[in-house]
Design a protein around this motif. Structure first.
Motif, PDB file in Angstrom:
ATOM      1  N   ALA A  35      62.807-126.945  20.994  1.00 15.70           N
ATOM      2  CA  ALA A  35      61.840-126.237  21.840  1.00 15.70           C
ATOM      3  C   ALA A  35      62.433-125.849  23.191  1.00 15.70           C
ATOM      4  O   ALA A  35      61.908-124.985  23.888  1.00 15.70           O
ATOM      5  CB  ALA A  35      60.600-127.096  22.040  1.00 15.70           C
ATOM      6  N   GLU A  36      63.555-126.472  23.564  1.00 16.79           N
ATOM      7  CA  GLU A  36      64.124-126.199  24.893  1.00 16.79           C
ATOM      8  C   GLU A  36      65.504-125.555  24.879  1.00 16.79           C
ATOM      9  O   GLU A  36      66.036-125.200  25.932  1.00 16.79           O
ATOM     10  CB  GLU A  36      64.190-127.510  25.684  1.00 16.79           C
ATOM     11  CG  GLU A  36      62.832-128.173  25.821  1.00 16.79           C
ATOM     12  CD  GLU A  36      62.807-129.160  26.974  1.00 16.79           C
ATOM     13  OE1 GLU A  36      63.572-128.970  27.942  1.00 16.79           O
ATOM     14  OE2 GLU A  36      62.038-130.130  26.881  1.00 16.79           O
TER      15      GLU A  36
ATOM     16  N   LEU B  13      61.384-123.323  17.380  1.00 10.90           N
ATOM     17  CA  LEU B  13      62.415-122.531  18.055  1.00 10.90           C
ATOM     18  C   LEU B  13      61.824-121.548  19.055  1.00 10.90           C
ATOM     19  O   LEU B  13      60.797-120.941  18.796  1.00 10.90           O
ATOM     20  CB  LEU B  13      63.238-121.752  17.019  1.00 10.90           C
ATOM     21  CG  LEU B  13      64.125-122.574  16.082  1.00 10.90           C
ATOM     22  CD1 LEU B  13      64.711-121.662  15.004  1.00 10.90           C
ATOM     23  CD2 LEU B  13      65.229-123.281  16.857  1.00 10.90           C
ATOM     24  N   LYS B  14      62.490-121.374  20.192  1.00 15.12           N
ATOM     25  CA  LYS B  14      62.114-120.331  21.139  1.00 15.12           C
ATOM     26  C   LYS B  14      62.535-118.990  20.562  1.00 15.12           C
ATOM     27  O   LYS B  14      63.439-118.902  19.737  1.00 15.12           O
ATOM     28  CB  LYS B  14      62.851-120.537  22.475  1.00 15.12           C
ATOM     29  CG  LYS B  14      62.482-121.811  23.195  1.00 15.12           C
ATOM     30  CD  LYS B  14      62.878-121.734  24.672  1.00 15.12           C
ATOM     31  CE  LYS B  14      64.402-121.688  24.824  1.00 15.12           C
ATOM     32  NZ  LYS B  14      64.781-121.673  26.262  1.00 15.12           N
TER      33      LYS B  14
ATOM     34  N   ILE C 108      69.778-118.962  19.205  1.00 14.94           N
ATOM     35  CA  ILE C 108      70.892-118.817  18.262  1.00 14.94           C
ATOM     36  C   ILE C 108      71.240-120.198  17.699  1.00 14.94           C
ATOM     37  O   ILE C 108      71.477-121.142  18.455  1.00 14.94           O
ATOM     38  CB  ILE C 108      72.139-118.241  18.952  1.00 14.94           C
ATOM     39  CG1 ILE C 108      71.826-116.873  19.558  1.00 14.94           C
ATOM     40  CG2 ILE C 108      73.298-118.138  17.961  1.00 14.94           C
ATOM     41  CD1 ILE C 108      72.926-116.367  20.490  1.00 14.94           C
ATOM     42  N   ILE C 109      71.227-120.283  16.383  1.00 14.27           N
ATOM     43  CA  ILE C 109      71.646-121.527  15.728  1.00 14.27           C
ATOM     44  C   ILE C 109      73.010-121.289  15.099  1.00 14.27           C
ATOM     45  O   ILE C 109      73.248-120.244  14.500  1.00 14.27           O
ATOM     46  CB  ILE C 109      70.637-121.936  14.636  1.00 14.27           C
ATOM     47  CG1 ILE C 109      69.259-122.149  15.250  1.00 14.27           C
ATOM     48  CG2 ILE C 109      71.102-123.196  13.908  1.00 14.27           C
ATOM     49  CD1 ILE C 109      68.172-122.372  14.221  1.00 14.27           C
ATOM     50  N   THR C 110      73.906-122.234  15.272  1.00 13.38           N
ATOM     51  CA  THR C 110      75.205-122.161  14.599  1.00 13.38           C
ATOM     52  C   THR C 110      75.499-123.534  14.016  1.00 13.38           C
ATOM     53  O   THR C 110      74.910-124.533  14.447  1.00 13.38           O
ATOM     54  CB  THR C 110      76.309-121.697  15.580  1.00 13.38           C
ATOM     55  OG1 THR C 110      77.546-121.532  14.871  1.00 13.38           O
ATOM     56  CG2 THR C 110      76.529-122.704  16.704  1.00 13.38           C
ATOM     57  N   ASP C 111      76.337-123.581  12.999  1.00 18.13           N
ATOM     58  CA  ASP C 111      76.685-124.889  12.434  1.00 18.13           C
ATOM     59  C   ASP C 111      78.199-125.039  12.477  1.00 18.13           C
ATOM     60  O   ASP C 111      78.907-124.128  12.937  1.00 18.13           O
ATOM     61  CB  ASP C 111      76.167-125.021  11.002  1.00 18.13           C
ATOM     62  CG  ASP C 111      76.987-124.211  10.035  1.00 18.13           C
ATOM     63  OD1 ASP C 111      77.443-123.113  10.421  1.00 18.13           O
ATOM     64  OD2 ASP C 111      77.202-124.659   8.899  1.00 18.13           O
TER      65      ASP C 111
ATOM     66  N   LEU D  32      64.738-118.455   7.939  1.00 15.10           N
ATOM     67  CA  LEU D  32      64.804-118.453   9.404  1.00 15.10           C
ATOM     68  C   LEU D  32      63.865-117.379   9.972  1.00 15.10           C
ATOM     69  O   LEU D  32      63.839-116.259   9.487  1.00 15.10           O
ATOM     70  CB  LEU D  32      66.237-118.175   9.864  1.00 15.10           C
ATOM     71  CG  LEU D  32      66.557-118.599  11.300  1.00 15.10           C
ATOM     72  CD1 LEU D  32      66.613-120.114  11.403  1.00 15.10           C
ATOM     73  CD2 LEU D  32      67.884-118.005  11.756  1.00 15.10           C
ATOM     74  N   PRO D  33      63.098-117.699  11.017  1.00 13.81           N
ATOM     75  CA  PRO D  33      62.217-116.706  11.632  1.00 13.81           C
ATOM     76  C   PRO D  33      63.028-115.500  12.100  1.00 13.81           C
ATOM     77  O   PRO D  33      64.181-115.635  12.502  1.00 13.81           O
ATOM     78  CB  PRO D  33      61.633-117.436  12.851  1.00 13.81           C
ATOM     79  CG  PRO D  33      61.870-118.882  12.627  1.00 13.81           C
ATOM     80  CD  PRO D  33      63.021-119.013  11.707  1.00 13.81           C
ATOM     81  N   ARG D  34      62.428-114.333  12.054  1.00 18.65           N
ATOM     82  CA  ARG D  34      63.121-113.090  12.369  1.00 18.65           C
ATOM     83  C   ARG D  34      63.642-113.002  13.788  1.00 18.65           C
ATOM     84  O   ARG D  34      64.578-112.272  14.067  1.00 18.65           O
ATOM     85  CB  ARG D  34      62.161-111.924  12.154  1.00 18.65           C
ATOM     86  CG  ARG D  34      62.067-111.558  10.691  1.00 18.65           C
ATOM     87  CD  ARG D  34      61.542-110.171  10.655  1.00 18.65           C
ATOM     88  NE  ARG D  34      61.790-109.504   9.414  1.00 18.65           N
ATOM     89  CZ  ARG D  34      61.440-108.256   9.210  1.00 18.65           C
ATOM     90  NH1 ARG D  34      60.839-107.597  10.185  1.00 18.65           N
ATOM     91  NH2 ARG D  34      61.677-107.688   8.060  1.00 18.65           N
ATOM     92  N   ASP D  35      62.985-113.722  14.701  1.00 19.77           N
ATOM     93  CA  ASP D  35      63.421-113.631  16.096  1.00 19.77           C
ATOM     94  C   ASP D  35      64.405-114.748  16.478  1.00 19.77           C
ATOM     95  O   ASP D  35      64.657-115.008  17.641  1.00 19.77           O
ATOM     96  CB  ASP D  35      62.211-113.618  17.033  1.00 19.77           C
ATOM     97  CG  ASP D  35      61.282-114.791  16.774  1.00 19.77           C
ATOM     98  OD1 ASP D  35      61.656-115.671  15.954  1.00 19.77           O
ATOM     99  OD2 ASP D  35      60.204-114.840  17.382  1.00 19.77           O
TER     100      ASP D  35
END
Lengths: 295, 295
Positions: free
Chosen positions: B58-59, B83-84, B88-91, B107-110
């Motif tokens: 959330a942050e 998610l805000k 950007i999520i990366t692994d 994954l949400p579109r935004d």
């Protein structure tokens, strides 16, 4: 004491440095390659330098033959006529059975052959590559045998003085063990390095651009001497084939678990391998003292 | 900028150290293992610590998911609801295809998913094992793709700031290459370590007492995490089977030369492998700059 060294490559030049450091006697050096002998002289590795192995043999009390496995028998045969009474010859070759058998057949009765194998080394070669501490805390195998106990004790004494841990094996057992612990890792390294070309074709990318530490370590010894390894594989053919079969079965077993997606079996396999690795090696990657508890 | 790290093991804790060193932003840390989170706090790896991944999500502006391959999808699914916009999520997983496909589905579109893989590591694990320079001069692969160029550029920028060499591949090509350069060396290591027990039975001696540097290096990565490697083998099954076949054929070829005592072929095989090793690696065992000339 005059200690002769015939062949001043990685092992020969490391022995020379270690003998000098520990003041074990005068060091007589011969190498059939003129440029190696000159480099040894420039590096001040010895007390005296000989362009003829027979001349060295005529003055040495102990002779370390540090030439590739395929040349050891010929070198010893060549110096036989000039050996002093009671001279001890030892070698540092990675394969012992066939060499020991051959040399014992022709060696004069008043000389001794003590087959030896310091289990240390690196992927480098030549007189400049040697290090005085190459043998420190490393196994140094001497081959057991009747009729030369006193000679063996002398070589053991020298090996201990340069910091090595002396271990005794019979020649065939040595060759079987080393086929697994040393010759097999070299097969893996050569094959992985050679295979990288095909892998690159498959991926249509140079796979080496993506090589990490595990590939680097797997292939480190692929840089080793071609001459030396050709000889080792040929002289230890039977044991190499035997342990390769064993290793291939092990790999096939793990890969068949992967093929069938048997999660539990994969986990058990890896956990067991991991346990063994952590038992035998400490965090710095050195053989752990714990191993002695298991024996 | 708030950079989240979920999973504070070897890679997560190395990223945390590198981000702090290069002052890239506030570092938010979560690990589902309470003891890892406590250790991270004790080692002062982050700015803030979260016992709940959703609260961290959330942050965070960017989130590095540093959990074993088998858990990545579930972790991302778990944080999705919180998610805000624009996160950007990366692994950092070692296998990319299946994970990328799955995550893109839900994954949400935004939000954006940029699959990544820093090709560095060691056989150690846990928050204490990390090093700030783990990524320096090492490849950091990002997976190409339409629709998230800006997000990819941001991750590339961070990777470059911590010293890595950013490279781009598509997911399947990545998995094929890594099967050869990383997953295969691990199979060799696990099999050699496991096989040492049978080799000891064969020799009626503990072969490990005679292990030299080549065996040590071949088996170094056998100490790696069981969980992590079980996942990698399962997620990259097809490519692992494919490169194993290639490698086995290479080994068989060399060993068949040995079996038939074909001196010339053995020499040529080793010389070629040696040439490749010396081309790609310098004397210190680092990937040589020369390789770029070949491309």
């Amino acid at each position: 004491m005059n200690i002769g060294i015939i062949g001043i490559g990685l092992i020969g030049s490391s022995l020379a440095r270690a003998f000098r450091l520990h003041k074990l006697g005068d060091i007589l050096i011969h190498d059939f390659k003129r440029e190696h002998l000159e480099e040894a002289r420039r590096l001040e590795l010895g007390t005296r330098y000989f362009d003829d192995a027979q001349k060295l043999a005529a003055e040495a009390d102990i002779i370390f033959v540090c030439v590739p496995v395929g040349n050891i028998v010929d070198v010893v045969r060549g110096i036989c006529p000039r050996l002093k009474k009671g001279t001890i010859i030892t070698d540092v070759g990675s394969v012992k059975s066939s060499i020991t058998r051959q040399i014992r057949e022709f060696l004069p009765r008043d000389s001794f052959f003590v087959p030896g194998h310091p289990i240390s080394g690196s992927e480098f070669s030549g007189p400049a590559a040697g290090q005085a501490d190459l043998f420190a805390n490393r196994p140094y195998v001497l081959i057991d045998g009747e009729g030369y106990k006193a000679a063996t004790a002398k070589i053991a004494n020298i090996a201990a003085k340069i910091g090595a841990n002396v271990l005794y094996l019979d020649a065939d057992c040595h060759d079987q063990i080393l086929a697994f612990t040393s010759h097999l890792p070299h097969i893996c390294a050569f094959a992985a390095m050679a295979g990288s070309e095909q892998a690159s074709q498959l991926a249509q990318q140079d796979v080496m651009s993506y090589a990490g530490p595990s590939f680097r370590d797997l292939t480190r010894v692929a840089a080793a001497s071609v001459d030396m390894w050709k000889d080792i594989f040929l002289y230890n053919r039977q044991h190499v084939l035997e342990v390769y079969k064993l290793f291939r079965q092990e790999m096939d077993r793990l890969v068949s678990f992967i093929e069938r997606a048997e999660t539990g079996e994969i986990e058990r396999y890896i956990a067991h391998a991991r346990e063994l690795r952590c038992f035998y090696y400490d965090n710095r990657g050195e053989l752990s003292a714990k191993k002695s508890e298991k024996n």
